[in-house]
Enzyme design. Structure first.
Site, short mmCIF file in Angstrom:
data_model
loop_
_atom_site.label_atom_id
_atom_site.label_comp_id
_atom_site.label_asym_id
_atom_site.label_seq_id
_atom_site.Cartn_x
_atom_site.Cartn_y
_atom_site.Cartn_z
N SER A 136 29.46 37.00 46.99
CA SER A 136 30.61 36.16 46.69
C SER A 136 30.18 34.70 46.64
O SER A 136 29.54 34.21 47.57
CB SER A 136 31.69 36.36 47.76
N LYS A 162 30.74 37.72 42.39
CA LYS A 162 32.16 37.39 42.50
C LYS A 162 32.29 35.88 42.61
O LYS A 162 31.63 35.25 43.45
CB LYS A 162 32.82 38.06 43.72
N LYS A 164 34.80 32.76 43.44
CA LYS A 164 36.07 32.27 43.95
C LYS A 164 36.65 31.30 42.92
O LYS A 164 35.91 30.48 42.35
CB LYS A 164 35.88 31.55 45.29
N ASP A 190 38.13 35.92 42.26
CA ASP A 190 39.05 36.08 43.40
C ASP A 190 39.85 34.80 43.55
O ASP A 190 39.30 33.73 43.81
CB ASP A 190 38.24 36.36 44.66
N GLU A 215 40.90 39.48 41.54
CA GLU A 215 41.33 39.85 42.89
C GLU A 215 42.35 38.86 43.41
O GLU A 215 42.17 37.65 43.31
CB GLU A 215 40.10 39.87 43.81
N ASP A 240 44.03 42.54 47.87
CA ASP A 240 43.27 42.36 49.10
C ASP A 240 44.23 42.20 50.28
O ASP A 240 44.55 43.16 50.98
CB ASP A 240 42.38 41.11 48.93
N LYS A 264 39.07 46.18 53.44
CA LYS A 264 38.39 45.47 54.52
C LYS A 264 38.75 46.14 55.84
O LYS A 264 39.92 46.10 56.25
CB LYS A 264 38.81 43.99 54.55
N GLY A 292 34.39 41.77 52.35
CA GLY A 292 33.74 41.14 53.49
C GLY A 292 34.53 39.97 54.04
O GLY A 292 35.36 39.37 53.34
#
Length: 381
Positions: A136, A162, A164, A190, A215, A240, A264, A292
């Site tokens: 990430s 991934k 952000k 995300d 996400e 999530d 998660k 994570g």
């Protein structure tokens, strides 16, 4: 199983670089660890993924400590025979606090499986001996983004990236990564709930970049909004934060709010509940992956074991310890030259803290009193 010692330990590890999302920036990893000992002398470890402040979840480390001390640990000590499965059932009598529950359940599982000489991976139903590593990438200046992604892909061989994102930092960084590394790189984004349904037209611009998923674009409590957004985008929506138990996953899927689920363990109450969500998603043919929370090696290795279950078909947030820490508190999680992480096969979660590294990271240790009547009897009641 009978417990003779229970300890809560706060640790703090500096991050290699600050990790920024749309909602917060982390410079340090603050974690709460649960350590327990059985009458046979076996030690079990668990990790609570709650943060110091309620920017990701309403449950903070202080909340988890209160719940563990005041309710969950006494509840376990009252059990005639302590098992992780029995604790999970008992915890249903206490509302909320999935992260505290998950930490204690993890420590119980670790001790229980060490006594049984079984690995967590085997117990959960793992079918693989290694899993793909994914990383990430936090929000950062554009000048740093390409160098960072190149290092992860070319030097460290991660098999999924991934990014952000947040309003004002979304389409352009995705375009930069796609233009630089091509369409074959598995890429997802995300939003951490930073967008509104009114942003649907803007988010639709991401459809051209062949992303694995978007996400958590909207707020955690907006299932209707996610369902409407899903109808306007071709990129799949992954949820999530709203998924805190199996029932949440089923509702999100049935309402069309989630085509993919991020599991998660700390957020859903533990590895037993994570396994159940994995099962119901497999029945509904909904892809899942392991998310994570910048865990220490304790939680990170346990997440690798979970990711080896058969329906975790998407690459999770399973990165090397060095991604976040110069010195982890356990033997480091390592990504091999093929971009995989070996699944631990030793009893329990398969690792223990390094005493020196643990001492260096420890801020506070809280010994929980085990009642004399528990220690004096052959069971916990």
């Amino acid at each position: 199983m009978r417990l003779t010692e229970v300890e809560l330990r706060r640790v703090r590890l500096p991050l290699v670089t600050p990790f920024r999302t749309s909602r917060y920036t982390e410079d340090w990893k603050h974690a709460l660890l649960v350590r327990l000992r059985t009458e046979e002398g076996v030690v079990g470890w668990g990790e609570c993924v709650a943060m110091e402040v309620d920017v990701y979840s309403p449950e903070t480390i202080d909340d988890a400590v209160k719940m563990l001390r005041g309710t969950l640990i006494p509840m376990v000590l009252e059990m005639e025979s302590v098992t992780a499965e029995g604790a999970k059932e008992a915890f249903t009598r206490a509302e909320g606090h999935p992260m505290a529950k998950a930490a204690l359940e993890m420590a119980l599982l670790d001790a229980q499986l060490r006594l049984d000489h079984r690995s967590l991976a085997e117990y959960l139903g793992a079918k693989r001996t290694r899993v793909e590593a994914g990383v990430s990438v936090g929000i950062m200046p554009e000048k740093d983004l390409i160098d960072t992604v190149r290092r992860y892909l070319v030097e460290e061989r991660y098999r999924r990236i991934k990014l952000k994102i947040e309003p004002g930092w979304d389409v352009e960084p995705v375009r930069l990564v796609r233009d630089t590394f091509g369409s074959r790189v598995p890429l997802q984004v995300d939003g951490n709930g930073a967008y509104k349904l009114d942003d649907a037209q803007h988010l639709a611009e991401l459809d051209r970049y062949d992303l694995l998923m978007i996400e958590q674009p909207l707020a955690a409590d907006d299932l209707d909004g996610h369902a409407k957004l899903a109808r306007e985008l071709t990129t799949p929506i992954c949820l999530d934060e709203p998924i805190t138990c199996t029932a949440d996953a089923i509702e999100a899927i049935d309402r069309g709010a989630a085509a993919i689920i991020n599991i998660k363990p700390g957020r859903v109450g533990g590895y037993l509940e994570a396994r159940e969500i994995h099962r119901v998603c497999a029945e509904r043919d909904v892809p899942v992956w392991v998310g994570g929370m910048v865990e220490t090696g304790l939680g990170r290795w346990a997440n690798v074991a979970l990711a080896a279950l058969p329906h975790f078909t998407l690459v999770g947030d399973l990165s090397a310890s060095e991604r976040f820490f110069t010195r982890d508190i356990t033997p480091p999680v390592v990504v091999d030259r093929d971009g995989y992480i070996q699944v631990p096969d030793k009893p329990g979660i398969g690792v223990e803290p390094d005493p020196a590294a643990l001492d260096e990271a420890t801020e506070d240790v809280d010994q929980i009193d085990v009642p004399a009547r528990v220690l004096a009897t052959g069971h916990s009641r």
